[in-house]
Design a protein around this motif. Structure first.
Motif, PDB file in Angstrom:
ATOM      1  N   SER A   1      41.545  41.788  47.458  1.00 14.40           N
ATOM      2  CA  SER A   1      41.363  40.764  48.488  1.00 14.40           C
ATOM      3  C   SER A   1      39.909  40.559  48.880  1.00 14.40           C
ATOM      4  O   SER A   1      39.619  39.990  49.932  1.00 14.40           O
ATOM      5  N   SER A   2      38.981  40.995  48.037  1.00 14.27           N
ATOM      6  CA  SER A   2      37.561  40.822  48.333  1.00 14.27           C
ATOM      7  C   SER A   2      37.218  39.341  48.468  1.00 14.27           C
ATOM      8  O   SER A   2      37.793  38.486  47.792  1.00 14.27           O
ATOM      9  N   GLN A   3      36.251  39.033  49.362  1.00 15.11           N
ATOM     10  CA  GLN A   3      35.824  37.652  49.541  1.00 15.11           C
ATOM     11  C   GLN A   3      34.814  37.225  48.475  1.00 15.11           C
ATOM     12  O   GLN A   3      34.444  36.049  48.423  1.00 15.11           O
ATOM     13  N   GLN A   4      34.415  38.155  47.620  1.00 14.55           N
ATOM     14  CA  GLN A   4      33.472  37.845  46.551  1.00 14.55           C
ATOM     15  C   GLN A   4      34.227  37.735  45.236  1.00 14.55           C
ATOM     16  O   GLN A   4      34.895  38.676  44.810  1.00 14.55           O
ATOM     17  N   SER A   5      34.145  36.595  44.577  1.00 13.75           N
ATOM     18  CA  SER A   5      34.865  36.390  43.314  1.00 13.75           C
ATOM     19  C   SER A   5      34.213  37.184  42.198  1.00 13.75           C
ATOM     20  O   SER A   5      33.064  37.626  42.297  1.00 13.75           O
ATOM     21  N   GLY A   6      34.950  37.346  41.099  1.00 14.95           N
ATOM     22  CA  GLY A   6      34.380  37.939  39.904  1.00 14.95           C
ATOM     23  C   GLY A   6      33.524  36.923  39.168  1.00 14.95           C
ATOM     24  O   GLY A   6      33.290  35.810  39.654  1.00 14.95           O
ATOM     25  N   ASP A   7      33.072  37.280  37.985  1.00 14.09           N
ATOM     26  CA  ASP A   7      32.244  36.378  37.181  1.00 14.09           C
ATOM     27  C   ASP A   7      33.127  35.384  36.434  1.00 14.09           C
ATOM     28  O   ASP A   7      34.223  35.724  35.962  1.00 14.09           O
ATOM     29  N   ALA A   8      32.654  34.163  36.292  1.00 11.50           N
ATOM     30  CA  ALA A   8      33.383  33.145  35.536  1.00 11.50           C
ATOM     31  C   ALA A   8      33.428  33.525  34.062  1.00 11.50           C
ATOM     32  O   ALA A   8      32.442  34.016  33.505  1.00 11.50           O
ATOM     33  N   VAL A   9      34.591  33.303  33.430  1.00  9.67           N
ATOM     34  CA  VAL A   9      34.755  33.565  32.002  1.00  9.67           C
ATOM     35  C   VAL A   9      34.994  32.206  31.341  1.00  9.67           C
ATOM     36  O   VAL A   9      36.127  31.763  31.161  1.00  9.67           O
ATOM     37  N   ASP A  10      33.917  31.533  31.004  1.00  8.13           N
ATOM     38  CA  ASP A  10      34.004  30.155  30.519  1.00  8.13           C
ATOM     39  C   ASP A  10      34.666  30.053  29.156  1.00  8.13           C
ATOM     40  O   ASP A  10      35.180  28.985  28.795  1.00  8.13           O
ATOM     41  N   ALA A  11      34.678  31.146  28.387  1.00  8.60           N
ATOM     42  CA  ALA A  11      35.246  31.095  27.045  1.00  8.60           C
ATOM     43  C   ALA A  11      36.770  31.176  27.053  1.00  8.60           C
ATOM     44  O   ALA A  11      37.399  30.992  26.008  1.00  8.60           O
ATOM     45  N   GLU A  12      37.362  31.454  28.218  1.00  4.81           N
ATOM     46  CA  GLU A  12      38.816  31.572  28.307  1.00  4.81           C
ATOM     47  C   GLU A  12      39.359  30.464  29.205  1.00  4.81           C
ATOM     48  O   GLU A  12      38.625  29.873  30.006  1.00  4.81           O
ATOM     49  N   CYS A  13      40.668  30.188  29.055  1.00  6.42           N
ATOM     50  CA  CYS A  13      41.270  29.111  29.843  1.00  6.42           C
ATOM     51  C   CYS A  13      42.549  29.606  30.506  1.00  6.42           C
ATOM     52  O   CYS A  13      42.998  30.731  30.275  1.00  6.42           O
ATOM     53  N   ASN A  14      43.149  28.753  31.316  1.00  4.58           N
ATOM     54  CA  ASN A  14      44.337  29.122  32.084  1.00  4.58           C
ATOM     55  C   ASN A  14      45.640  28.734  31.401  1.00  4.58           C
ATOM     56  O   ASN A  14      46.688  28.705  32.027  1.00  4.58           O
ATOM     57  N   THR A  15      45.580  28.433  30.100  1.00  4.68           N
ATOM     58  CA  THR A  15      46.794  28.084  29.349  1.00  4.68           C
ATOM     59  C   THR A  15      47.576  29.341  29.011  1.00  4.68           C
ATOM     60  O   THR A  15      47.028  30.280  28.419  1.00  4.68           O
ATOM     61  N   LEU A  16      48.852  29.362  29.374  1.00  2.27           N
ATOM     62  CA  LEU A  16      49.701  30.516  29.092  1.00  2.27           C
ATOM     63  C   LEU A  16      50.095  30.528  27.618  1.00  2.27           C
ATOM     64  O   LEU A  16      50.282  29.476  27.002  1.00  2.27           O
ATOM     65  N   VAL A  17      50.222  31.719  27.063  1.00  4.12           N
ATOM     66  CA  VAL A  17      50.699  31.900  25.688  1.00  4.12           C
ATOM     67  C   VAL A  17      51.938  32.780  25.726  1.00  4.12           C
ATOM     68  O   VAL A  17      52.245  33.402  26.749  1.00  4.12           O
ATOM     69  N   ASP A  18      52.658  32.827  24.630  1.00  3.50           N
ATOM     70  CA  ASP A  18      53.858  33.652  24.585  1.00  3.50           C
ATOM     71  C   ASP A  18      53.489  35.104  24.868  1.00  3.50           C
ATOM     72  O   ASP A  18      52.631  35.684  24.195  1.00  3.50           O
ATOM     73  N   GLY A  19      54.114  35.694  25.897  1.00  5.83           N
ATOM     74  CA  GLY A  19      53.836  37.073  26.263  1.00  5.83           C
ATOM     75  C   GLY A  19      52.809  37.224  27.368  1.00  5.83           C
ATOM     76  O   GLY A  19      52.485  38.362  27.749  1.00  5.83           O
ATOM     77  N   SER A  20      52.284  36.116  27.912  1.00  2.40           N
ATOM     78  CA  SER A  20      51.339  36.225  29.029  1.00  2.40           C
ATOM     79  C   SER A  20      52.013  36.888  30.223  1.00  2.40           C
ATOM     80  O   SER A  20      53.168  36.607  30.527  1.00  2.40           O
ATOM     81  N   LEU A  21      51.277  37.762  30.897  1.00  2.00           N
ATOM     82  CA  LEU A  21      51.770  38.414  32.110  1.00  2.00           C
ATOM     83  C   LEU A  21      51.081  37.799  33.322  1.00  2.00           C
ATOM     84  O   LEU A  21      49.865  37.553  33.295  1.00  2.00           O
ATOM     85  N   ILE A  22      51.848  37.546  34.372  1.00  2.00           N
ATOM     86  CA  ILE A  22      51.343  36.949  35.605  1.00  2.00           C
ATOM     87  C   ILE A  22      51.645  37.912  36.744  1.00  2.00           C
ATOM     88  O   ILE A  22      52.817  38.198  37.014  1.00  2.00           O
ATOM     89  N   ASP A  23      50.617  38.419  37.399  1.00  4.11           N
ATOM     90  CA  ASP A  23      50.838  39.353  38.502  1.00  4.11           C
ATOM     91  C   ASP A  23      50.549  38.673  39.826  1.00  4.11           C
ATOM     92  O   ASP A  23      49.483  38.087  40.024  1.00  4.11           O
ATOM     93  N   LEU A  24      51.526  38.768  40.753  1.00  2.00           N
ATOM     94  CA  LEU A  24      51.430  38.123  42.061  1.00  2.00           C
ATOM     95  C   LEU A  24      51.218  39.123  43.185  1.00  2.00           C
ATOM     96  O   LEU A  24      51.471  38.810  44.342  1.00  2.00           O
ATOM     97  N   CYS A  25      50.776  40.340  42.852  1.00  2.00           N
ATOM     98  CA  CYS A  25      50.530  41.407  43.834  1.00  2.00           C
ATOM     99  C   CYS A  25      51.833  41.773  44.553  1.00  2.00           C
ATOM    100  O   CYS A  25      51.995  41.529  45.749  1.00  2.00           O
ATOM    101  N   GLY A  26      52.745  42.363  43.801  1.00  2.56           N
ATOM    102  CA  GLY A  26      54.050  42.753  44.327  1.00  2.56           C
ATOM    103  C   GLY A  26      55.151  42.501  43.325  1.00  2.56           C
ATOM    104  O   GLY A  26      56.211  43.112  43.379  1.00  2.56           O
ATOM    105  N   ALA A  27      54.898  41.606  42.382  1.00  2.00           N
ATOM    106  CA  ALA A  27      55.829  41.330  41.293  1.00  2.00           C
ATOM    107  C   ALA A  27      55.026  40.825  40.102  1.00  2.00           C
ATOM    108  O   ALA A  27      54.024  40.122  40.267  1.00  2.00           O
TER     109      ALA A  27
END
Length: 424
Positions: free
Chosen positions: A227-253
């Motif tokens: 929950s830090s107010q400081q973001s991590g570094d941008a990873v411009d080489a990657e995108c938000n497109t899901l692929v088969d087997g992608s895991l999504i963590d919602l902090c509790g599930a």
């Protein structure tokens, strides 16, 4: 690999984008699947596109900005920079995509209701009587997935979901910033983490790196704390497109994304049931009591019966239940026991077949068990999940059984099972 032919490929009904499966739910929620709260959620093409895309940006508290926020027919995202300044981004209809929202809220905008998953909550021996989490860390409007309505049906994930007033609010304390092109972006309180597997979701898969997804779909390295107010570094080489087997963590599930094409190559419950019957047809025998063992039906719940296979998880020798070297009380299930075959000491637990077919990376016979829970599946499936560091709480990562989310023990987190054939 198991040849599934055309059985898993549906040619009827709406186009299927994929499915979200909750880790820790072995085929269904502990209390049963009900409505939008279920262990598995299918995303299909809607009759009418409902997605939105950013349009007008209001950089100050203008009447137009106030109108965009108060208009319940207008989607908008508000970024509070200070008490005196709020940037409001209006969103307009996007006829090329469908939007699906996931979160803890049961309000209408949420398509898939997700609650905190507790380790061991799917153990039939223990039942679903575990107390619920005192305070959920899952956001009420956690994330949204936008699927393109036309091939190749790309699915993209974004942090945060629109509420009943069609608004997303990022408060003054939330991590937020202006992008190089003058747009706004930010992170939610506990964040949405995503991990894409390398080499797809198959017997050759390997874990990728966990990343955080922003409200506008940017990809970032993880924050120092969740929950830090400081973001991590941008990873411009990657995108938000899901692929088969992608895991999504919602902090509790944690959710597993399976594409329609990936599911077509995955065993079904029918295939797993056939493997169970084949295993039982071999008439495995307890080397102490000489009674024949049998794995129960995949849909059976309740305590172990007299034919239930048990195993010493240090060595993998499979037995029926017996009091050899230990007490018979139910609470003694996870105590250290000495195997009468090899004298190795370790947990002695009942074995349960993994029922959620979407977690399997292949369709090989069930031959290995996770340690210490005793869920049984194929060797490659245990090997894959044994190397995945799943987020735990707000800081830690550890490998866990996908069927019950219990943390795995040392030595790879699994053991090869040794069955004794009948003497006759």
């Amino acid at each position: 690999m198991f040849s599934l032919g055309q059985e898993n490929i549906s040619t009827k009904g709406p186009v299927k984008y994929g499915e979200l499966i909750v880790l820790g739910c072995n085929g269904s929620l502990p209390g049963g699947d009900k409505g939008r709260r279920r262990s598995r959620f299918t995303l299909c093409r809607r009759n009418k596109a409902n997605s939105v895309k950013p349009s007008t940006v209001h950089s100050s508290c203008t009447p137009q900005a106030a109108k965009a926020v108060s208009n319940k027919e207008q989607h908008s995202i508000s970024y509070t920079l200070s008490r005196a300044q709020t940037v409001v981004v209006e969103y307009t209809h996007d006829g090329t995509a469908d939007m699906f929202q996931i979160g803890r809220s049961t309000e209408n905008p949420i398509d898939f209701v997700v609650t905190d998953t507790l380790p061991g909550n799917q153990s039939p021996a223990l039942g679903p009587a575990h107390p619920p989490a005192l305070q959920s860390t899952i956001s009420r409007f956690a994330c949204r997935i936008v699927c393109q309505r036309n091939p190749p049906y790309a699915a993209r994930i974004y942090a945060a979901g629109f509420d009943s007033s069609k608004n997303i609010f990022l408060g003054e304390k939330a991590a937020k910033w202006r992008t190089c092109d003058g747009q706004m972006d930010g992170l939610t309180t506990n964040g949405v983490l995503v991990m894409h597997p390398r080499r797809g979701f198959s017997r050759d898969s390997a874990p990728g790196l966990w990343r955080e997804i922003s409200v506008c779909g940017g990809v970032f390295t993880l924050r120092e704390t969740r929950s830090s107010q400081q973001s991590g570094d941008a990873v411009d080489a990657e995108c938000n497109t899901l692929v088969d087997g992608s895991l999504i963590d919602l902090c509790g599930a944690t959710l597993l994304w399976r594409t329609a094409e990936g599911l077509a190559r995955t065993p079904t419950v029918k295939h797993l049931e056939a493997l169970r019957r084949e295993l039982n047809a071999g008439r495995p025998q307890c080397p102490v009591g000489f009674n024949t063992l049998a794995f129960p039906s995949l849909r059976r719940n309740g305590p172990p019966d007299d034919r239930q296979p048990w195993a010493y998880l240090r060595c993998g020798h499979v037995h029926g239940y017996h009091g050899w070297g230990g007490r018979r009380e139910p609470e003694a299930e996870h105590q250290e026991r000495e195997c009468p075959m090899c004298r190795a000491r370790g947990p002695y637990v009942p074995l349960w077949l993994g029922c959620e077919a979407g977690f399997y990376v292949d369709a090989d016979p069930p031959s290995h068990a996770f340690v210490p829970c005793g869920h049984v599946c194929s060797e490659k499936t245990t090997a894959y999940w044994g190397q995945i560091p799943l987020p735990h709480g707000t800081h830690a990562f550890h490998a866990a059984c996908p069927f019950c989310i219990q943390p795995l023990g040392g030595g790879g987190g699994c053991v090869r099972l040794i069955f004794q054939s009948p003497l006759d």
